[in-house]
Design a protein around this motif. Structure first.
Motif, short mmCIF file in Angstrom:
data_model
loop_
_atom_site.label_atom_id
_atom_site.label_comp_id
_atom_site.label_asym_id
_atom_site.label_seq_id
_atom_site.Cartn_x
_atom_site.Cartn_y
_atom_site.Cartn_z
N PHE A 73 -2.14 13.33 -0.11
CA PHE A 73 -2.28 12.83 1.26
C PHE A 73 -1.84 13.87 2.28
N LEU A 74 -0.79 14.62 1.92
CA LEU A 74 -0.22 15.61 2.84
C LEU A 74 -0.81 17.00 2.66
N GLU B 50 0.05 11.35 -5.42
CA GLU B 50 -0.74 10.74 -4.35
C GLU B 50 -0.19 11.11 -2.98
N LEU B 51 1.13 11.13 -2.85
CA LEU B 51 1.74 11.53 -1.58
C LEU B 51 1.44 13.00 -1.29
N LYS C 133 1.03 17.66 7.97
CA LYS C 133 0.21 17.99 6.81
C LYS C 133 0.43 19.46 6.42
N ALA D 20 2.20 9.16 7.54
CA ALA D 20 1.26 9.68 8.54
C ALA D 20 1.97 10.44 9.65
N PHE E 252 3.05 4.55 -0.86
CA PHE E 252 2.96 5.56 -1.91
C PHE E 252 4.10 5.35 -2.91
N GLN F 291 0.81 -1.22 0.00
CA GLN F 291 0.00 0.00 0.00
C GLN F 291 0.85 1.27 0.00
N ARG G 213 2.71 4.17 4.05
CA ARG G 213 1.68 5.11 4.50
C ARG G 213 1.81 5.43 6.00
#
Length: 350
Positions: A36-37, A32-33, A68, A64, A27, A25, A60
């Protein structure tokens, strides 16, 4: 939080381990990364490098831990393919530490007296953009399962070799069946005393420390040492600390190698907090490496005088056992080169 208790990381019989599912799963696409951020891909500084020779890979769970919306987050900077990677910098080369001049056989690198390094796999859970082996020809120099025999024969034929270092890539990218088979073969070589495992997986993928891994570790007669790789204290969240506990209970020494990186840990506060957090997790700071001057990583480098200054400040702040050795690896030298940072001071050695 990612559960990292080995009991919680088991899959149902016949199914792949949890860590392999998490790895699938990861990145691998820059957009996409960024999504996500919460980062804007139109930002010029966030234009991705070509990725032709060194793709993106970020678990992932590790992503996390990043802040962000912060393009200067120290964890993000370690994995983001910055556009500077496509620039050519004088003095930055493909084989920064001279590995290819010391290859003895399939995946076997013999640089230092008494120990050899076995490149067990080219796979990693995370692709760190400063990696000194980002250009390594893994397809040509790999101790894959069907090619272990020549490397093992080379080790057995040299009575001066007492320690084997499993490296890569990341050796824990291999399945536990393969690792158990390899370590069992090493066990059978009488002169071997120690097994060293260089790995970043317990940090970026703590699910990797599960019952299957612990099972084969329990069978080896070799004194086992784990050398981890964390560069910033925020990499070491509660899931990592929990994952390391079974290794500590087995009396396995845990050491850390960090790399001094511009924008990531190039201040005394970051380095001190990293050392303190490592110790809380049962890990001793071991080396702080100056950047290996590999092509594509010049934007991470720091001048040596700045590194020495940081070490002087760190030494005045922490007890001696929390101060890592400042080193550089120089191709052709018989050992790591210690960088003197003590001129003009009398650091405590408690």
């Amino acid at each position: 939080m990612i559960p990292s208790n080995p009991q919680n990381n088991q899959s149902a019989p016949g199914r792949a381990p949890v860590w392999q599912h998490e790895l699938r799963q990861a990145f691998t696409r820059p957009h996409e990364l960024l999504a996500f951020l919460g980062l804007d891909p139109a930002t010029p500084a966030l234009r991705a490098a070509s990725l032709r020779d060194f793709p993106l890979r970020v678990p992932r769970g590790f992503a996390a831990r990043m802040r962000k919306g912060d393009p200067r987050d120290p964890l993000f900077l370690q994995v983001w393919p910055a556009p500077q990677e496509d620039e050519t910098a004088p003095g930055y080369v493909i084989d920064a530490v001279g590995d290819l001049h010391r290859v003895r056989g399939a995946g076997l690198i013999h640089k230092y007296r008494g120990r050899v390094l076995l490149v067990a796999t080219g796979a990693c859970a995370v692709h760190c953009r400063y990696c000194f082996r980002r250009h390594f020809p893994y397809s040509e120099q790999l101790a894959a399962r069907e090619r272990w025999a020549p490397a093992l024969a080379e080790i057995a034929a040299d009575p001066g070799i007492e320690e084997v270092i499993l490296s890569g890539g990341d050796p824990l990218s291999l399945s536990d069946d393969k690792l158990a088979e390899l370590v069992g073969a090493l066990d059978a070589i009488p002169q071997l005393k120690r097994l060293r495992i260089h790995t970043r997986q317990p940090v970026v993928l703590p699910e990797r420390i599960d019952e299957r891994l612990l099972a084969w570790l329990d069978t080896t007669r070799l004194q086992t040492v784990f050398v981890l790789h964390a560069n910033h204290a925020r990499e070491l969240d509660a899931s990592v600390a929990e994952a390391l506990q079974p290794l500590r209970r087995r009396g396995i020494p845990l050491l850390n190698q960090a790399v001094l990186l511009r924008g990531v840990n190039d201040d005394v506060e970051s380095l001190a907090t990293l050392s303190e957090r490592l110790f809380e997790c049962g890990v001793l700071p071991y080396y702080l490496h100056l950047l290996d001057r590999v092509q594509g990583a010049a934007h991470f480098d720091l001048p040596e005088p700045r590194a020495q200054e940081l070490m002087r400040m760190l030494s005045s702040r922490l007890p001696g056992y929390l101060v890592p050795k400042l080193v550089r690896e120089i191709a052709g030298e018989p050992a790591k080169t210690w960088i003197n940072w003590q001129d003009g001071i009398s650091p405590q050695a408690d």
